[in-house]
Design an enzyme around this catalytic site. Structure first.
Site, mmCIF file in Angstrom:
data_model
loop_
_atom_site.group_PDB
_atom_site.id
_atom_site.type_symbol
_atom_site.label_atom_id
_atom_site.label_comp_id
_atom_site.label_asym_id
_atom_site.label_seq_id
_atom_site.Cartn_x
_atom_site.Cartn_y
_atom_site.Cartn_z
ATOM 1 N N ASP A 99 0.766 -1.000 0.242
ATOM 2 C CA ASP A 99 -0.068 0.087 -0.118
ATOM 3 C C ASP A 99 0.671 1.561 -0.165
ATOM 4 O O ASP A 99 2.011 1.292 0.689
ATOM 5 C CB ASP A 99 -0.331 0.359 1.472
ATOM 6 C CG ASP A 99 -2.103 0.099 0.936
ATOM 7 O OD1 ASP A 99 -2.728 1.541 0.295
ATOM 8 O OD2 ASP A 99 -3.078 -0.564 0.982
ATOM 9 N N ASP A 203 -3.025 4.645 -2.433
ATOM 10 C CA ASP A 203 -3.827 4.872 -1.934
ATOM 11 C C ASP A 203 -4.395 6.296 -1.904
ATOM 12 O O ASP A 203 -3.995 7.323 -2.177
ATOM 13 C CB ASP A 203 -3.504 5.150 -0.177
ATOM 14 C CG ASP A 203 -4.865 5.490 0.844
ATOM 15 O OD1 ASP A 203 -5.445 5.103 1.048
ATOM 16 O OD2 ASP A 203 -4.430 6.653 1.608
ATOM 17 N N GLU A 257 -6.493 4.180 -6.239
ATOM 18 C CA GLU A 257 -7.905 4.355 -5.739
ATOM 19 C C GLU A 257 -8.468 5.392 -6.297
ATOM 20 O O GLU A 257 -7.588 6.384 -5.059
ATOM 21 C CB GLU A 257 -7.465 4.179 -4.259
ATOM 22 C CG GLU A 257 -8.909 4.175 -2.913
ATOM 23 C CD GLU A 257 -9.059 4.371 -1.550
ATOM 24 O OE1 GLU A 257 -9.772 3.911 -1.037
ATOM 25 O OE2 GLU A 257 -7.778 5.088 -1.449
ATOM 26 N N HIS A 330 -11.111 -3.339 2.975
ATOM 27 C CA HIS A 330 -11.270 -2.881 4.648
ATOM 28 C C HIS A 330 -12.070 -1.375 4.946
ATOM 29 O O HIS A 330 -12.079 -1.186 6.446
ATOM 30 C CB HIS A 330 -9.674 -2.213 4.666
ATOM 31 C CG HIS A 330 -8.919 -0.853 4.186
ATOM 32 N ND1 HIS A 330 -8.304 -1.322 3.266
ATOM 33 C CD2 HIS A 330 -9.043 -0.258 4.471
ATOM 34 C CE1 HIS A 330 -8.140 -0.447 2.493
ATOM 35 N NE2 HIS A 330 -8.287 0.285 3.711
ATOM 36 N N ASP A 331 -12.348 -0.452 3.820
ATOM 37 C CA ASP A 331 -13.283 0.199 4.007
ATOM 38 C C ASP A 331 -14.785 -0.146 4.089
ATOM 39 O O ASP A 331 -15.663 1.068 3.951
ATOM 40 C CB ASP A 331 -13.498 1.237 3.121
ATOM 41 C CG ASP A 331 -11.591 1.434 3.403
ATOM 42 O OD1 ASP A 331 -11.343 2.045 4.513
ATOM 43 O OD2 ASP A 331 -10.753 2.162 2.329
HETATM 44 O O1 ISL Z 1 -13.877 4.324 3.755
HETATM 45 C C1 ISL Z 1 -14.135 5.711 3.645
HETATM 46 C C2 ISL Z 1 -15.658 5.918 3.542
HETATM 47 O O2 ISL Z 1 -16.066 6.073 4.765
HETATM 48 C C3 ISL Z 1 -13.664 6.274 1.830
HETATM 49 O O3 ISL Z 1 -14.635 7.162 1.605
HETATM 50 C C4 ISL Z 1 -12.030 6.187 2.407
HETATM 51 O O4 ISL Z 1 -11.749 7.639 3.705
HETATM 52 C C5 ISL Z 1 -11.610 6.457 1.114
HETATM 53 O O5 ISL Z 1 -11.890 5.834 0.207
HETATM 54 C C6 ISL Z 1 -10.270 7.261 1.453
HETATM 55 O O6 ISL Z 1 -9.507 5.445 1.845
HETATM 56 C C7 ISL Z 1 -8.103 4.959 1.389
HETATM 57 O O7 ISL Z 1 -8.067 5.953 2.309
HETATM 58 C C8 ISL Z 1 -8.427 6.748 3.375
HETATM 59 C C9 ISL Z 1 -7.976 5.248 4.813
HETATM 60 O O8 ISL Z 1 -8.736 5.808 6.311
HETATM 61 C C10 ISL Z 1 -8.934 3.939 3.828
HETATM 62 O O9 ISL Z 1 -8.847 3.039 4.973
HETATM 63 C C11 ISL Z 1 -8.330 4.373 2.282
HETATM 64 O O10 ISL Z 1 -8.543 2.577 2.338
HETATM 65 C C12 ISL Z 1 -6.928 7.871 4.373
HETATM 66 O O11 ISL Z 1 -5.598 7.139 4.047
#
Ligand code: ISL
Length: 554
Positions: A99, A203, A257, A330-331
Site C-alpha cells: 500500500d 491510496d 484508489e 477494509h473500508d
Molecule cells: O471509507 C471511506 C469512507 O467511509 C472512504 O471514503 C475512504 O476514506 C476513501 O476510500 C479513502 O480510503 C483510503 O484512504 C484513507 C484510509 O483511511 C482508508 O482506509 C484508505 O483505504 C486515508 O488514507
C-alpha cells in the site's frame, strides 16, 4: 524493463495486517502471522497479495498514517520479518503489492514534526500550510470539508497558520507542488521495488494535486471543496513522472484508489499509452446502496443499479484499460448480507452467488481477507465496540447535529469500516485462532461455525467454492478477454451475463432474491454445460433462492 502485465492473470488477496493473524500474542496481527498462513493462501489459489500498510505508524488510521516509510510498525515485526515474508511469498509464486500512502503522512513523521516546529525548516514546504482568516488568523483558511466528518484544517499551535488534512488530524496532506516531495516519493518507491516488491496500491491517489486558489467553495453537505482536490490540475503530470522515473524500470503494477472519479477520469489514468497507472478501483458499484456516495445515507439496494454500474465499467473500459474487480475491502462492510443477499439462512449460498457473479467479469479480481470464508459484519453492540477513527468522528457529529441521528441510527453500526476489520476467523477457539490474547477488535461470535478450519474440511463451503472459481478462471481466455453482455439489464431479480470470445461463451445466471423464481432465460442455455453452481439439485426453468449457475458452450 519490459512490463509483462502479469496483473492481468492475477488473483489478488488483500491482507489487512492488523486483523489477519497474530503470532506474538499481543492481540494485533503481524508479519510472522502472515507467513504462517502463506500455505493457506497458496492453497486457495491466489497469486498476489495486496498488503495494507505495515509501515511505522502511530496507527491513528490503522497505518494509513505513516511515520516512517522505510521501516515496519514494531508490533507487526521487523524489516527482517518483512524480507522473509516477501521471500516466502515469492517461493510460493505469490507476488506482493504494497500500500502506498503518499497523499498524506502521519503527523508523527519527522518531516511534519520539523515543519511545524520551525518556520525555516526545509520541510515546511512539504506540507500545505496557509494563513488562517479573521483576527489573528483564528479561523481556518477556507471551508473545505474532508473525508472523516471534520474540518480539513488544523491550527498550528497558537499561530495564525493552519495545515491541511483531508483525512484525520494526524494525517497532514503532502504538498506535491514541491518537487522535493515528488523526489522523496520516488525514492520510497525505489526502496521497496529494489527490495523485490511487485507493485503498489496507491491510496487516494486522485487527491494528490490540489487547485492552488485555496478559496472557500459553495457549502455542501459532504466534501465541500472537492473540485479543488479530486483529480487536481497536475495529477496526470505527477503520475506520469513517477511512471517514467520509477515504474518504467521495474516489471511492477500499480492500482490507484480513485475516490470520486468518473469513468472518463479512469480512462485518462489507465490508458496504457499514457503511462500513469495500470488499474483503478472505482466505487460506482459499492455506492449503489447509498445517496451521493455517502455510505451513512443508506439507499435501498436495487439490482438494476448494480448492473448499470458494472455495465458502465465493463463496456466503458473495454479496449481502453483494465478493470479491477472487488466487492469488499477494509473500508467496506462485508458483502454477504449486502447487495440484496442474506447473511443468515442463506449465508453460504449467497456468498457463493456473489463471488461467481463478480469474479467472472473482465478484469483482475480481488478477494478481501475473510471474504473467502463468507465472514459477516461485526456483531457490535455499541459505539464502544468500534475503534475506527472515522466512525467515532461521525458518531460525535451525530451527537452534535440531532438532524443526522435518524440516518445514523441504522448505519453507524452496520456501515462502519470495522465491520470488515474484525479478526479473521481461523478456528472456533476463544479468539478464533487469530491470537492467544484478547484481540484489538471484537471477534465475531459466529466464529463457532464460520471459520477456516471448518471451511477447508467442508466441500460445500464458500472457501472451496472460491478455490473452484479461481481454478476455472486460471488461463481462461474468454474470462480474460471476452466481451461483456448484460442479458437482462432491466430485471431486478436475476443477474445474467455472457462473456463471449469468438464462438466461446461463459454465461453466469444468478438469482439475487431469497425466492424460487421462474427464469425463462435458462431455456436459451439448456445445452450449455454447468461448470459451477451453488446447489446440487437443479430445475430446468427455475432458480432457487440465491442460486447461481456458470455455464459454458465449449
Ligand atoms: O471509507 C471511506 C469512507 O467511509 C472512504 O471514503 C475512504 O476514506 C476513501 O476510500 C479513502 O480510503 C483510503 O484512504 C484513507 C484510509 O483511511 C482508508 O482506509 C484508505 O483505504 C486515508 O488514507
Amino acid at each position: 524493463m519490459e512490463h509483462t502485465n502479469w496483473y492481468k492473470d492475477a488473483v489478488i488477496y488483500q491482507i489487512y495486517p492488523r486483523s489477519f493473524c497474530d503470532r506474538n500474542g499481543d492481540g494485533v496481527g503481524d508479519i510472522p502471522g502472515i507467513i504462517s498462513k502463506l500455505d493457506y493462501l497458496k492453497d486457495l489459489g491466489v497469486n498476489c497479495v495486496w498488503l495494507s500498510p505495515v509501515y511505522d505508524s502511530p496507527q491513528e488510521d490503522n497505518g494509513y498514517d505513516i511515520a516512517n516509510y522505510r521501516d515496519i510498525y514494531k508490533p507487526f515485526g521487523t524489516l527482517k520479518d518483512f524480507t522473509m515474508m516477501l521471500d516466502e511469498m515469492h517461493k510460493r509464486g505469490i507476488r506482493l503489492v504494497m500500500d502506498l500512502v503518499v497523499n498524506h503522512t502521519s503527523s508523527e513523521h519527522e518531516w511534519f514534526k520539523s515543519a511545524i516546529s520551525d518556520k525555516n525548516s526545509p520541510y515546511r514546504d512539504y506540507y500545505i500550510i496557509r494563513k488562517g482568516k479573521g483576527k489573528n488568523g483564528k479561523k481556518p483558511p477556507n471551508n473545505w470539508s474532508g473525508f472523516f466528518a471534520e474540518s480539513t484544517w488544523e491550527r498550528i499551535g497558537e499561530s495564525d497558520e493552519w495545515y491541511l488534512h483531508l483525512f484525520a488530524k494526524g494525517q497532514p496532506d503532502l504538498n506535491w507542488e514541491n518537487p522535493k516531495v515528488r523526489e522523496e516519493v520516488k525514492d520510497i518507491l525505489r526502496y521497496w521495488l529494489d527490495m523485490g516488491v511487485d507493485g503498489f496500491r496507491c491510496d487516494v491517489i486522485t487527491l494528490i494535486s490540489k487547485k492552488q486558489d485555496f478559496k472557500s467553495r459553495f457549502p455542501t453537505l459532504a466534501l465541500c471543496g472537492k473540485d479543488a482536490f479530486v483529480m487536481g490540475p497536475r495529477l496526470h503530470e505527477y503520475l506520469h513522472d513517477l511512471y517514467k522515473d520509477v515504474y518504467a524500470n521495474y516489471d511492477c503494477m500499480t492500482v490507484g484508489e480513485t475516490v470520486l472519479s468518473s469513468l472518463d477520469d479512469a480512462i485518462s489514468l489507465v490508458s496504457p499509452e499514457r503511462e500513469e497507472l495500470d488499474m483503478v478501483f472505482n466505487f460506482d458499484h459499492t455506492d449503489v446502496d447509498n445517496h451521493m456516495g455517502v455510505k451513512w445515507l443508506y439507499r435501498k439496494f436495487k439490482l438494476t443499479n448494480l448492473k448499470k454500474a458494472v455495465r458502465k465499467w465493463q463496456i466503458g473500459l473495454k479496449g481502453k484499460g483494465w478493470n479491477s474487480l472487488f466487492i469488499e475491502n477494509h473500508d467496506q462492510r462485508r458483502s454477504v448480507g449486502r447487495f440484496g443477499t442474506d447473511d443468515k439462512e442463506f449465508r453460504v449460498i449467497s456468498s457463493k452467488m456473489l463471488s461467481a457473479t463478480y469474479f467472472l467479469l473482465q478484469g483482475t479480481p480481488f478477494i478481501y481477507q475473510g471474504q473467502e470464508l463468507g465472514m459477516t459484519n461485526g456483531d457490535f453492540e455499541s459505539i464502544d465496540d468500534v475503534v475506527d477513527v472515522e466512525a467515532h468522528n461521525v458518531y460525535k457529529l451525530g451527537q452534535s447535529l440531532p438532524i443526522l441521528k435518524p440516518f445514523l441510527k441504522k448505519t453507524l453500526m452496520s456501515c462502519n469500516r470495522d465491520n470488515a476489520r474484525t479478526p479473521v476467523q481461523w478456528d472456533d477457539s476463544r479468539y478464533a485462532g487469530f491470537s492467544e490474547a484478547k484481540p484489538w477488535l471484537k471477534v465475531n461470535k459466529n466464529k463457532s461455525f464460520i471459520n477456516a478450519e471448518a471451511a477447508i474440511k467442508d466441500p460445500d463451503s464458500t472457501y472451496n467454492f472460491f478455490k473452484k472459481i479461481i481454478e476455472f478462471r486460471k488461463g481462461n481466455d474468454v474470462i480474460k478477454n471476452g466481451d461483456y453482455i448484460d442479458l437482462l439489464p432491466r430485471n431486478n431479480s436475476v443477474y445474467a451475463y455472457v462473456r463471449k470470445l469468438a464462438d466461446k461463451e461463459v454465461v453466469v445466471i444468478s438469482n439475487f432474491t431469497n425466492k424460487r423464481l421462474s427464469c425463462k432465460i435458462l431455456k436459451d442455455y439448456k445445452k450449455y454445460n454447468i461448470v459451477l453452481t451453488n446447489y446440487v439439485e437443479k430445475e430446468d426453468d427455475y432458480l432457487k433462492p440465491y442460486e447461481t449457475r456458470v455455464l459454458i458452450n465449449y
